[in-house]
Write a protein that holds these residues in place. Structure first.
Motif, PDB file in Angstrom:
ATOM      1  N   ALA A   1       0.817  -1.211   0.000  1.00 59.23           N
ATOM      2  CA  ALA A   1       0.000   0.000   0.000  1.00 59.23           C
ATOM      3  C   ALA A   1       0.852   1.263   0.000  1.00 59.23           C
ATOM      4  O   ALA A   1       1.962   1.283   0.524  1.00 59.23           O
ATOM      5  CB  ALA A   1      -0.894   0.006   1.241  1.00 59.23           C
ATOM      6  N   ASP A   2       0.287   2.298  -0.592  1.00 58.53           N
ATOM      7  CA  ASP A   2       0.856   3.645  -0.538  1.00 58.53           C
ATOM      8  C   ASP A   2       0.011   4.401   0.485  1.00 58.53           C
ATOM      9  O   ASP A   2      -1.140   4.759   0.203  1.00 58.53           O
ATOM     10  CB  ASP A   2       0.794   4.302  -1.907  1.00 58.53           C
ATOM     11  CG  ASP A   2       1.382   5.711  -1.929  1.00 58.53           C
ATOM     12  OD1 ASP A   2       1.344   6.401  -0.884  1.00 58.53           O
ATOM     13  OD2 ASP A   2       1.872   6.121  -2.997  1.00 58.53           O
ATOM     14  N   LEU A   3       0.552   4.619   1.669  1.00 57.39           N
ATOM     15  CA  LEU A   3      -0.200   5.253   2.744  1.00 57.39           C
ATOM     16  C   LEU A   3      -0.510   6.706   2.430  1.00 57.39           C
ATOM     17  O   LEU A   3      -1.558   7.221   2.818  1.00 57.39           O
ATOM     18  CB  LEU A   3       0.567   5.149   4.062  1.00 57.39           C
ATOM     19  CG  LEU A   3       0.828   3.736   4.580  1.00 57.39           C
ATOM     20  CD1 LEU A   3       1.650   3.781   5.850  1.00 57.39           C
ATOM     21  CD2 LEU A   3      -0.474   2.987   4.794  1.00 57.39           C
TER      22      LEU A   3
ATOM     23  N   ALA B   1       2.831  -2.767  13.397  1.00 60.73           N
ATOM     24  CA  ALA B   1       1.668  -2.954  14.265  1.00 60.73           C
ATOM     25  C   ALA B   1       1.096  -4.337  14.002  1.00 60.73           C
ATOM     26  O   ALA B   1       1.044  -4.792  12.854  1.00 60.73           O
ATOM     27  CB  ALA B   1       0.615  -1.888  13.989  1.00 60.73           C
ATOM     28  N   VAL B   2       0.666  -4.995  15.066  1.00 62.60           N
ATOM     29  CA  VAL B   2       0.055  -6.313  14.965  1.00 62.60           C
ATOM     30  C   VAL B   2      -1.287  -6.247  15.684  1.00 62.60           C
ATOM     31  O   VAL B   2      -1.348  -5.889  16.859  1.00 62.60           O
ATOM     32  CB  VAL B   2       0.954  -7.409  15.592  1.00 62.60           C
ATOM     33  CG1 VAL B   2       0.268  -8.759  15.538  1.00 62.60           C
ATOM     34  CG2 VAL B   2       2.308  -7.455  14.910  1.00 62.60           C
TER      35      VAL B   2
ATOM     36  N   ALA C   1      -4.060   0.298   8.141  1.00 65.85           N
ATOM     37  CA  ALA C   1      -2.611   0.528   8.183  1.00 65.85           C
ATOM     38  C   ALA C   1      -2.321   1.998   8.429  1.00 65.85           C
ATOM     39  O   ALA C   1      -1.477   2.350   9.261  1.00 65.85           O
ATOM     40  CB  ALA C   1      -1.960   0.072   6.881  1.00 65.85           C
ATOM     41  N   LYS C   2      -3.004   2.864   7.715  1.00 69.35           N
ATOM     42  CA  LYS C   2      -2.796   4.304   7.880  1.00 69.35           C
ATOM     43  C   LYS C   2      -3.139   4.739   9.306  1.00 69.35           C
ATOM     44  O   LYS C   2      -2.409   5.511   9.909  1.00 69.35           O
ATOM     45  CB  LYS C   2      -3.635   5.061   6.857  1.00 69.35           C
ATOM     46  CG  LYS C   2      -3.314   6.528   6.780  1.00 69.35           C
ATOM     47  CD  LYS C   2      -3.881   7.121   5.508  1.00 69.35           C
ATOM     48  CE  LYS C   2      -3.598   8.590   5.366  1.00 69.35           C
ATOM     49  NZ  LYS C   2      -2.200   8.954   5.402  1.00 69.35           N
ATOM     50  N   ALA C   3      -4.227   4.213   9.838  1.00 72.43           N
ATOM     51  CA  ALA C   3      -4.641   4.586  11.193  1.00 72.43           C
ATOM     52  C   ALA C   3      -3.612   4.174  12.240  1.00 72.43           C
ATOM     53  O   ALA C   3      -3.235   4.967  13.103  1.00 72.43           O
ATOM     54  CB  ALA C   3      -6.005   3.964  11.514  1.00 72.43           C
ATOM     55  N   VAL C   4      -3.146   2.938  12.163  1.00 71.46           N
ATOM     56  CA  VAL C   4      -2.225   2.474  13.208  1.00 71.46           C
ATOM     57  C   VAL C   4      -0.795   2.963  13.002  1.00 71.46           C
ATOM     58  O   VAL C   4      -0.089   3.218  13.977  1.00 71.46           O
ATOM     59  CB  VAL C   4      -2.250   0.933  13.381  1.00 71.46           C
ATOM     60  CG1 VAL C   4      -3.613   0.465  13.836  1.00 71.46           C
ATOM     61  CG2 VAL C   4      -1.812   0.202  12.149  1.00 71.46           C
ATOM     62  N   LEU C   5      -0.384   3.127  11.759  1.00 74.63           N
ATOM     63  CA  LEU C   5       1.001   3.540  11.501  1.00 74.63           C
ATOM     64  C   LEU C   5       1.181   5.058  11.510  1.00 74.63           C
ATOM     65  O   LEU C   5       2.290   5.547  11.682  1.00 74.63           O
ATOM     66  CB  LEU C   5       1.499   2.959  10.176  1.00 74.63           C
ATOM     67  CG  LEU C   5       1.540   1.424  10.117  1.00 74.63           C
ATOM     68  CD1 LEU C   5       1.881   0.953   8.711  1.00 74.63           C
ATOM     69  CD2 LEU C   5       2.526   0.861  11.129  1.00 74.63           C
ATOM     70  N   ASP C   6       0.096   5.806  11.333  1.00 71.79           N
ATOM     71  CA  ASP C   6       0.170   7.273  11.346  1.00 71.79           C
ATOM     72  C   ASP C   6      -0.417   7.886  12.611  1.00 71.79           C
ATOM     73  O   ASP C   6      -0.747   9.068  12.628  1.00 71.79           O
ATOM     74  CB  ASP C   6      -0.559   7.857  10.131  1.00 71.79           C
ATOM     75  CG  ASP C   6       0.215   7.716   8.843  1.00 71.79           C
ATOM     76  OD1 ASP C   6       1.412   7.396   8.895  1.00 71.79           O
ATOM     77  OD2 ASP C   6      -0.383   7.937   7.777  1.00 71.79           O
TER      78      ASP C   6
END
Length: 109
Positions: free
Chosen positions: A4-6, A59-60, A32-37
């Protein structure tokens, strides 16, 4: 697994053993965007927030039937792998292998 491209908020490539609906694939990128950003709300926010502005690179999310693994590239931080695994996954073996694959993808040729 999805690449993915966040920054763009979109999945660029998908590889899966089972068919997934487009909404589910798009949801992977959103998660992914929510947890990584640091954009998660509620209980998820408490789990990923470490009180600093440092980026989150891994993140897991563990659920009864599956495990979501999200890894951000340390080289190009807008790129990420989003993985949906069975609950039987060995994270000890899987995480280093996925990190190595993402890093290899991002290395200049």
């Amino acid at each position: 697994m999805a690449f993915a491209d966040l920054e763009a908020g979109m999945v660029l490539s998908v590889s899966a053993d089972t068919s997934r609906m487009q909404e589910e694939i798009s949801s992977l990128c959103s998660t992914a965007k929510a947890v990584l950003d640091h954009q998660a709300n509620g209980p998820m926010e408490a789990l990923i927030s470490n009180g600093s502005d440092a980026g989150v690179f891994e993140a897991v999310l563990i659920e009864p039937e599956e495990v979501g693994v999200f890894l951000r590239s340390t080289i190009k931080q807008s790129d990420a792998f989003c993985c949906v695994c069975t609950s039987r996954i060995s994270l000890q073996r899987f995480l280093p292998a996925v990190r190595a694959a993402l890093d290899a993808l991002e290395m200049p040729k």
